[in-house]
Design a protein around this motif. Structure first.
Motif, PDB file in Angstrom:
ATOM      1  N   HIS A 242      14.992  -2.959  -5.003  1.00  0.00           N
ATOM      2  CA  HIS A 242      14.333  -2.513  -3.765  1.00  0.00           C
ATOM      3  C   HIS A 242      15.095  -2.954  -2.522  1.00  0.00           C
ATOM      4  N   PHE A 243      15.954  -3.971  -2.635  1.00  0.00           N
ATOM      5  CA  PHE A 243      16.773  -4.358  -1.472  1.00  0.00           C
ATOM      6  C   PHE A 243      18.266  -4.440  -1.806  1.00  0.00           C
ATOM      7  N   LEU A 244      18.608  -4.355  -3.090  1.00  0.00           N
ATOM      8  CA  LEU A 244      20.014  -4.264  -3.521  1.00  0.00           C
ATOM      9  C   LEU A 244      20.142  -3.017  -4.394  1.00  0.00           C
ATOM     10  N   PRO A 245      20.076  -1.838  -3.769  1.00  0.00           N
ATOM     11  CA  PRO A 245      20.006  -0.597  -4.557  1.00  0.00           C
ATOM     12  C   PRO A 245      21.306  -0.204  -5.244  1.00  0.00           C
ATOM     13  N   TYR A 246      22.416  -0.845  -4.880  1.00  0.00           N
ATOM     14  CA  TYR A 246      23.705  -0.477  -5.455  1.00  0.00           C
ATOM     15  C   TYR A 246      24.232  -1.628  -6.309  1.00  0.00           C
ATOM     16  N   GLY A 247      24.827  -1.293  -7.425  1.00  0.00           N
ATOM     17  CA  GLY A 247      25.347  -2.335  -8.307  1.00  0.00           C
ATOM     18  C   GLY A 247      26.354  -1.777  -9.281  1.00  0.00           C
ATOM     19  N   LYS A 248      27.131  -2.683  -9.844  1.00  0.00           N
ATOM     20  CA  LYS A 248      28.155  -2.294 -10.835  1.00  0.00           C
ATOM     21  C   LYS A 248      28.276  -3.397 -11.870  1.00  0.00           C
ATOM     22  N   PHE A 249      28.151  -3.011 -13.143  1.00  0.00           N
ATOM     23  CA  PHE A 249      28.392  -3.896 -14.279  1.00  0.00           C
ATOM     24  C   PHE A 249      29.794  -3.572 -14.782  1.00  0.00           C
TER      25      PHE A 249
ATOM     26  N   LEU B  31      25.518 -11.154   7.358  1.00  0.00           N
ATOM     27  CA  LEU B  31      25.791 -10.825   5.965  1.00  0.00           C
ATOM     28  C   LEU B  31      25.518 -12.054   5.114  1.00  0.00           C
ATOM     29  N   ARG B  32      24.588 -11.915   4.174  1.00  0.00           N
ATOM     30  CA  ARG B  32      24.218 -13.005   3.277  1.00  0.00           C
ATOM     31  C   ARG B  32      24.855 -12.774   1.908  1.00  0.00           C
ATOM     32  N   ILE B  33      25.556 -13.798   1.394  1.00  0.00           N
ATOM     33  CA  ILE B  33      26.334 -13.676   0.159  1.00  0.00           C
ATOM     34  C   ILE B  33      25.833 -14.715  -0.841  1.00  0.00           C
ATOM     35  N   LEU B  34      25.745 -14.324  -2.107  1.00  0.00           N
ATOM     36  CA  LEU B  34      25.300 -15.233  -3.163  1.00  0.00           C
ATOM     37  C   LEU B  34      26.177 -15.048  -4.397  1.00  0.00           C
ATOM     38  N   SER B  35      26.572 -16.159  -5.003  1.00  0.00           N
ATOM     39  CA  SER B  35      27.350 -16.127  -6.242  1.00  0.00           C
ATOM     40  C   SER B  35      26.712 -17.071  -7.254  1.00  0.00           C
ATOM     41  N   LEU B  36      26.576 -16.593  -8.517  1.00  0.00           N
ATOM     42  CA  LEU B  36      25.942 -17.413  -9.552  1.00  0.00           C
ATOM     43  C   LEU B  36      26.565 -17.139 -10.913  1.00  0.00           C
ATOM     44  N   ASN B  37      26.914 -18.214 -11.612  1.00  0.00           N
ATOM     45  CA  ASN B  37      27.259 -18.132 -13.029  1.00  0.00           C
ATOM     46  C   ASN B  37      25.947 -18.209 -13.805  1.00  0.00           C
ATOM     47  N   CYS B  38      25.563 -17.109 -14.477  1.00  0.00           N
ATOM     48  CA  CYS B  38      24.238 -16.996 -15.096  1.00  0.00           C
ATOM     49  C   CYS B  38      24.124 -17.686 -16.444  1.00  0.00           C
ATOM     50  N   TRP B  39      25.245 -18.059 -17.057  1.00  0.00           N
ATOM     51  CA  TRP B  39      25.239 -18.626 -18.405  1.00  0.00           C
ATOM     52  C   TRP B  39      24.444 -17.714 -19.341  1.00  0.00           C
TER      53      TRP B  39
ATOM     54  N   ILE C  36      28.400  -6.976  -9.693  1.00  0.00           N
ATOM     55  CA  ILE C  36      28.262  -7.059  -8.235  1.00  0.00           C
ATOM     56  C   ILE C  36      27.075  -6.203  -7.822  1.00  0.00           C
ATOM     57  N   LEU C  37      26.197  -6.769  -7.009  1.00  0.00           N
ATOM     58  CA  LEU C  37      25.056  -6.054  -6.442  1.00  0.00           C
ATOM     59  C   LEU C  37      25.232  -5.978  -4.936  1.00  0.00           C
ATOM     60  N   SER C  38      24.760  -4.877  -4.342  1.00  0.00           N
ATOM     61  CA  SER C  38      24.999  -4.685  -2.913  1.00  0.00           C
ATOM     62  C   SER C  38      23.854  -3.940  -2.242  1.00  0.00           C
ATOM     63  N   ARG C  39      23.648  -4.273  -0.971  1.00  0.00           N
ATOM     64  CA  ARG C  39      22.680  -3.548  -0.145  1.00  0.00           C
ATOM     65  C   ARG C  39      23.242  -2.198   0.304  1.00  0.00           C
ATOM     66  N   TRP C  40      24.580  -2.076   0.307  1.00  0.00           N
ATOM     67  CA  TRP C  40      25.240  -0.872   0.802  1.00  0.00           C
ATOM     68  C   TRP C  40      26.031  -0.206  -0.313  1.00  0.00           C
ATOM     69  N   PRO C  41      26.415   1.050  -0.096  1.00  0.00           N
ATOM     70  CA  PRO C  41      27.104   1.795  -1.159  1.00  0.00           C
ATOM     71  C   PRO C  41      28.446   1.145  -1.554  1.00  0.00           C
ATOM     72  N   ILE C  42      28.722   1.212  -2.846  1.00  0.00           N
ATOM     73  CA  ILE C  42      30.036   0.797  -3.367  1.00  0.00           C
ATOM     74  C   ILE C  42      30.908   2.048  -3.419  1.00  0.00           C
TER      75      ILE C  42
ATOM     76  N   ASP D 236      22.611  -9.960   0.720  1.00  0.00           N
ATOM     77  CA  ASP D 236      23.106  -8.590   0.894  1.00  0.00           C
ATOM     78  C   ASP D 236      24.144  -8.231  -0.150  1.00  0.00           C
ATOM     79  N   ILE D 237      24.907  -9.224  -0.602  1.00  0.00           N
ATOM     80  CA  ILE D 237      25.919  -9.024  -1.640  1.00  0.00           C
ATOM     81  C   ILE D 237      25.784 -10.158  -2.646  1.00  0.00           C
ATOM     82  N   VAL D 238      25.707  -9.809  -3.933  1.00  0.00           N
ATOM     83  CA  VAL D 238      25.550 -10.799  -4.997  1.00  0.00           C
ATOM     84  C   VAL D 238      26.657 -10.605  -6.020  1.00  0.00           C
ATOM     85  N   GLY D 239      27.312 -11.695  -6.388  1.00  0.00           N
ATOM     86  CA  GLY D 239      28.291 -11.672  -7.461  1.00  0.00           C
ATOM     87  C   GLY D 239      27.788 -12.515  -8.619  1.00  0.00           C
ATOM     88  N   LEU D 240      27.783 -11.952  -9.824  1.00  0.00           N
ATOM     89  CA  LEU D 240      27.304 -12.648 -11.006  1.00  0.00           C
ATOM     90  C   LEU D 240      28.441 -12.832 -12.004  1.00  0.00           C
TER      91      LEU D 240
END
Length: 468
Positions: free
Chosen positions: A70-77, A12-20, A89-95, A48-52
């Motif tokens: 195309h590789f993170l088909p699920y997301g929630k704003f 499981l690959r995780i990424l977090s970024l403050n986008c400013w 939050i963006l995800s490879r799997w269903p939320i 696989d999971i991204v938090g912005l």
């Protein structure tokens, strides 16, 4: 793209970024956030999971989604507050489920120039199913704690940030008790081993992934007193990235450059900074906290970790390909966890397990309670002053209206009416903040105080048992 949850992932690959991504304020916002989407899409290994955080607009969120769907088909704003919480939050799997939990203590409306209260900061939560078993459920908590506008312990918002750390800790502990993978990520606006950091790692089973791999990494910027006490050499920019995990105020981040370098950059020059340059101001404010789900051996009853940490790194350091600026005023923090090998001879099942009781030192709870009392006293004075100001403006308004009767000229009457209207409007605002907002804040403080006091009592009992 459909997600195959019948075959759970082995890593499981995780990424977090403050986008400013502050609308109207952050420079080159559209161009930078589109490129953030490009670089997330080009990342190796792919997350696989991204938090912005600070992704304030649907436009920017959708721009990133377009590049990564195309590789993170699920997301929630996530929607919160007056201007939005800036969390996604963006995800490879269903939320399966999501929620936005606002913090009870979250800045003050009078500090409109700060903006923390108006954006309704809180915790964006997503329950993500990666496979059929209990250990294949990840509960993700993405947040952006209240900013420190002064150095601790003189930060006037330290009580707010401490309470926020306490709140997200409760949420993550609850997820861990359900036996799920827990991922807490975001811009926590704290340095390692600070009070908020210790609360999170003590009252929930999550761990700061960077300190697991780099236990001797810095606990602040090199110029900070807390770091100078460690008596370590001045780090260079590369060391801060690779060993200290510095995500903010790096000498390599163009938004932290001096005026001369910025002017050259604005003229289109691709200014380069050597990674060996001294980096006294870089620090770590962005975190990934992680807790594994558990696997129970049906034969022995023992619980073992379902997932283990493999690596962590600072990422998103590449600059915009044509503007040559950094993509944000923060770099990302990234981590990879792997599923532990299962013994084929054992009959194991995923499920919840009891978490051990862990407490901070008693004096730390006393420190928190003292901070609450100090802030409560301040707010009670503020309430009296604001309500007093309302009363004064009301009397002034009535006085101006009375003066209109005796006004010898129309322009004098106009001035008195204008003063009456403006004064009464200001007074009403002060009255609302003093009577309603401060009252609400004081009640939230009482709840926080009770929770800390109650935990302190349990810690005393636990300490007595430990020494008996």
């Amino acid at each position: 793209m459909a997600s195959d949850t019948a075959r759970p992932p082995s890593s499981l690959r995780i990424l977090s970024l403050n986008c400013w991504g502050l609308k109207y304020i952050a420079k080159l916002r559209n161009e930078r956030l589109v490129e953030i989407g490009n670089q997330i899409a080009a990342a190796t290994p792919a997350p696989d999971i991204v938090g912005l955080q600070e992704c304030w607009t649907q436009q920017d969120y959708l721009a990133i989604r377009e590049k990564t769907k195309h590789f993170l088909p699920y997301g929630k704003f996530y929607h919160s507050g007056i201007f939005g919480g800036g969390l996604a939050i963006l995800s490879r799997w269903p939320i399966e489920e999501s929620n936005m939990t606002r913090y009870p203590l979250n800045g003050r409306p009078a500090a409109f120039y700060r903006g923390d209260w108006f954006v309704g900061k809180g915790v964006a939560q997503a329950r993500i199913r990666m496979g059929p078993r209990n250990g294949d459920i990840a509960e993700v908590f993405c947040t952006h704690l209240h900013a420190p506008y002064e150095a601790e312990p003189h930060d006037s918002y330290i009580c707010h940030r401490t309470a926020q750390a306490w709140e997200i800790t409760k949420l993550m502990r609850g997820a861990a008790e359900r036996g799920h993978v827990v991922i807490g990520l975001g811009d926590f606006n704290m340095i390692p081993l600070s009070l908020a950091h210790r609360i999170i790692e003590t009252h929930s089973p999550v761990r700061d992934v960077w300190r697991i791999l780099h236990p001797d990494s810095s606990v602040g910027a090199a110029v900070d007193k807390v770091e100078q006490l460690r008596n370590v050499p001045m780090p260079n920019a590369e060391f801060n990235l690779t060993s200290n995990g510095a995500t903010c105020d790096s000498a390599l981040n163009t938004w932290r450059w001096n005026k001369a370098h910025t002017q050259r950059l604005n003229k289109g020059e691709n200014v380069q900074i050597e990674p060996t340059v001294e980096d006294p101001h870089a620090k770590r404010l962005d975190y990934i906290f992680f807790s594994s789900g558990t696997r129970r051996n049906a034969a022995t009853g023992e619980h073992t970790a379902e997932w283990t940490l493999k690596e962590a790194n600072v990422g998103m350091t590449a600059r915009h390909p044509t503007l040559y600026c950094s993509l944000s005023d923060h770099f990302s923090v990234e981590a990879t966890v792997e599923r532990a090998a299962e013994d084929p001879a054992s009959n194991s099942e995923s499920g919840p397990s009891a978490l051990p009781e862990r407490y901070l030192p008693i004096e730390t709870y006393d420190e928190i309670l003292a901070t609450i009392k100090k802030y409560e006293a301040r707010e009670r004075i503020q309430r009296k002053l604001r309500l007093g100001h309302f009363g004064y403006q009301l009397l002034l308004s009535v006085g101006c209206l009375v003066g209109v009767w005796w006004s010898p000229h129309n322009y004098v009457a106009f001035i008195l009416m204008l003063l009456s209207s403006l004064g009464l409007s200001l007074g009403v605002l002060e009255g609302l903040m003093g009577g309603l907002f401060v009252g609400s804040e004081l009640r939230a403080l009482r709840e926080f105080e009770w929770e800390v006091s109650n935990t302190r009592e349990r810690a005393l009992v636990h300490e007595g048992k430990a020494t008996s």
